[in-house]
Design a protein around this motif. Sequence first.
Motif, PDB file in Angstrom:
ATOM      1  N   MET A  70       0.797  -1.221   0.000  1.00 41.09           N
ATOM      2  CA  MET A  70       0.000   0.000   0.000  1.00 41.09           C
ATOM      3  C   MET A  70       0.837   1.283   0.000  1.00 41.09           C
ATOM      4  N   GLN A  71       2.077   1.202   0.460  1.00 41.99           N
ATOM      5  CA  GLN A  71       2.883   2.417   0.502  1.00 41.99           C
ATOM      6  C   GLN A  71       4.367   2.099   0.433  1.00 41.99           C
ATOM      7  N   GLN A  72       5.120   3.122   0.082  1.00 45.68           N
ATOM      8  CA  GLN A  72       6.563   3.011  -0.005  1.00 45.68           C
ATOM      9  C   GLN A  72       7.168   4.044   0.946  1.00 45.68           C
ATOM     10  N   LYS A  73       8.239   3.653   1.620  1.00 39.61           N
ATOM     11  CA  LYS A  73       8.919   4.576   2.517  1.00 39.61           C
ATOM     12  C   LYS A  73      10.400   4.568   2.180  1.00 39.61           C
ATOM     13  N   VAL A  74      10.954   5.764   1.968  1.00 38.99           N
ATOM     14  CA  VAL A  74      12.377   5.926   1.735  1.00 38.99           C
ATOM     15  C   VAL A  74      12.847   7.057   2.629  1.00 38.99           C
ATOM     16  N   GLU A  75      13.835   6.778   3.452  1.00 40.61           N
ATOM     17  CA  GLU A  75      14.464   7.822   4.248  1.00 40.61           C
ATOM     18  C   GLU A  75      15.957   7.653   4.086  1.00 40.61           C
ATOM     19  N   ASP A  76      16.617   8.762   3.780  1.00 39.78           N
ATOM     20  CA  ASP A  76      18.059   8.658   3.582  1.00 39.78           C
ATOM     21  C   ASP A  76      18.813   9.558   4.542  1.00 39.78           C
ATOM     22  N   PHE A  77      20.051   9.185   4.755  1.00 39.65           N
ATOM     23  CA  PHE A  77      20.942   9.882   5.668  1.00 39.65           C
ATOM     24  C   PHE A  77      22.270  10.104   4.944  1.00 39.65           C
ATOM     25  N   PRO A  78      22.444  11.252   4.245  1.00 46.60           N
ATOM     26  CA  PRO A  78      23.728  11.525   3.591  1.00 46.60           C
ATOM     27  C   PRO A  78      24.835  11.592   4.650  1.00 46.60           C
TER      28      PRO A  78
END
Length: 183
Positions: A70-78
């Motif tokens: 139902m959903q996509q989650k992307v979290e990034d940490f440069p």
Amino acid sequence: MATFNVRPDIDAAAARLSNTLGSKREIQRLPEVLWEGETVEMLATGQYGGGAGLVAMTNLRLIFYKNGIMQQKVEDFPYGKVSSVQWQGGIIMGTLTVYTSGNRADIKNMPKDQGKALADELRRHIAQGTAPGAQPVSQAAGTAPAAGQDIASRLATLDKLRGQGLVSDEEYAQRRAQILDSL
């Protein structure tokens, strides 16, 4: 271990996972969230923000990726934004805590071997501000690298991508010419 045939760098990192349960979809679709020229160095599984997903360490950033139905989650940490990292391991699982600009992200239920190795490598990256020799790339295809970027490191990164089969000979020649033209 499962064979994914996604990309050489992703396949190599996935082969080192002790278990891919709950992250197969994320591994298959990881190229969709990567920036142009970004390569995967290490993968781990874990839970963050209420869902289980994939933690990917690239040459530019740490990414948590969950691709649900139902959903996509992307979290990034440069790496340049990460101020510190903490690993707390139990008998089998542990928690990776990443601190960025006053924020705290706890990635829980990471297998101990994956989490410890990822934490150690992440510490190395943040101590250097970025991966050694990494070329900062923008999310938009074809945009110019940051001003003042070291030409030798850009060429080395391009050579590495070509060696890994991630850049075709034609694209290699074109990119190399662009880098040299920027002198």
